[in-house]
Design a protein around this motif. Structure first.
Motif, PDB file in Angstrom:
ATOM      1  N   GLY A  74       1.782  -2.149   2.823  1.00  0.00           N
ATOM      2  CA  GLY A  74       1.516  -3.095   3.904  1.00  0.00           C
ATOM      3  C   GLY A  74       0.067  -3.024   4.371  1.00  0.00           C
ATOM      4  O   GLY A  74      -0.565  -4.047   4.636  1.00  0.00           O
ATOM      5  N   GLY A  75      -0.468  -1.806   4.478  1.00  0.00           N
ATOM      6  CA  GLY A  75      -1.863  -1.642   4.875  1.00  0.00           C
ATOM      7  C   GLY A  75      -2.820  -2.241   3.856  1.00  0.00           C
ATOM      8  O   GLY A  75      -3.812  -2.887   4.215  1.00  0.00           O
ATOM      9  N   GLN A  77      -2.102  -4.669   1.732  1.00  0.00           N
ATOM     10  CA  GLN A  77      -1.966  -6.125   1.805  1.00  0.00           C
ATOM     11  C   GLN A  77      -2.760  -6.685   2.978  1.00  0.00           C
ATOM     12  O   GLN A  77      -3.392  -7.743   2.865  1.00  0.00           O
ATOM     13  CB  GLN A  77      -0.501  -6.523   1.929  1.00  0.00           C
ATOM     14  CG  GLN A  77       0.267  -6.386   0.650  1.00  0.00           C
ATOM     15  CD  GLN A  77       1.720  -6.795   0.809  1.00  0.00           C
ATOM     16  OE1 GLN A  77       2.276  -6.773   1.905  1.00  0.00           O
ATOM     17  NE2 GLN A  77       2.340  -7.160  -0.293  1.00  0.00           N
ATOM     18  N   HIS A  78      -2.754  -5.978   4.083  1.00  0.00           N
ATOM     19  CA  HIS A  78      -3.522  -6.414   5.251  1.00  0.00           C
ATOM     20  C   HIS A  78      -5.020  -6.403   4.937  1.00  0.00           C
ATOM     21  O   HIS A  78      -5.754  -7.327   5.295  1.00  0.00           O
ATOM     22  CB  HIS A  78      -3.210  -5.511   6.446  1.00  0.00           C
ATOM     23  CG  HIS A  78      -3.974  -5.868   7.668  1.00  0.00           C
ATOM     24  ND1 HIS A  78      -3.712  -6.998   8.399  1.00  0.00           N
ATOM     25  CD2 HIS A  78      -4.999  -5.243   8.279  1.00  0.00           C
ATOM     26  CE1 HIS A  78      -4.547  -7.064   9.410  1.00  0.00           C
ATOM     27  NE2 HIS A  78      -5.342  -6.006   9.362  1.00  0.00           N
ATOM     28  N   ARG A  79      -5.485  -5.331   4.276  1.00  0.00           N
ATOM     29  CA  ARG A  79      -6.900  -5.243   3.911  1.00  0.00           C
ATOM     30  C   ARG A  79      -7.291  -6.363   2.951  1.00  0.00           C
ATOM     31  O   ARG A  79      -8.362  -6.956   3.081  1.00  0.00           O
ATOM     32  CB  ARG A  79      -7.214  -3.886   3.289  1.00  0.00           C
ATOM     33  CG  ARG A  79      -7.279  -2.770   4.292  1.00  0.00           C
ATOM     34  CD  ARG A  79      -7.525  -1.443   3.615  1.00  0.00           C
ATOM     35  NE  ARG A  79      -8.614  -1.461   2.694  1.00  0.00           N
ATOM     36  CZ  ARG A  79      -9.834  -0.984   2.944  1.00  0.00           C
ATOM     37  NH1 ARG A  79     -10.082  -0.435   4.107  1.00  0.00           N
ATOM     38  NH2 ARG A  79     -10.780  -1.025   2.033  1.00  0.00           N
ATOM     39  N   SER A  82      -7.605  -9.528   4.833  1.00  0.00           N
ATOM     40  CA  SER A  82      -8.847  -9.528   5.598  1.00  0.00           C
ATOM     41  C   SER A  82     -10.043  -9.851   4.704  1.00  0.00           C
ATOM     42  O   SER A  82     -10.956 -10.577   5.118  1.00  0.00           O
ATOM     43  CB  SER A  82      -9.068  -8.174   6.274  1.00  0.00           C
ATOM     44  OG  SER A  82      -8.052  -7.933   7.215  1.00  0.00           O
TER      45      SER A  82
END
Length: 91
Positions: A74-75, A77-79, A82
């Motif tokens: 999840g982290g 994918q967030h990066r 961004s």
């Protein structure tokens, strides 16, 4: 007087442009690190799930491994989202 007019002139334009310049190679390095982290973490999780029984561990050991993987993936994918968002500012 609005807030923007108060802040204008605090940082010279030349210095501000240096801070906001796009660094393609640096971005590619961070992108490669994200994919490397994703590949290594998923490989470790799959290896653990395949070897769990051979290691004599209960099925309950899979819970923290899966939860950790959910957070890591999840982290990442967030990066990546961004990076896509920031990249869209310069197209």
């Amino acid at each position: 007087m609005d807030k923007n007019s108060e802040l204008r002139g605090l940082i010279p334009g030349k210095e501000l442009r240096a801070w906001t310049r796009v660094h393609p190679w640096k971005n590619l390095i961070f992108l490669a690190l994200d994919y490397l982290t994703l590949a290594v973490s998923l490989t470790l999780a799959v290896w653990f799930m395949e070897q769990r029984e051979a290691l004599g561990l209960s099925i309950w050991w899979a819970v923290p491994v899966v939860l950790t993987m959910l957070i890591v993936v999840g982290g990442i994918q967030h990066r990546l989202a961004s990076l896509v968002h920031e990249g869209s500012h310069y197209t």
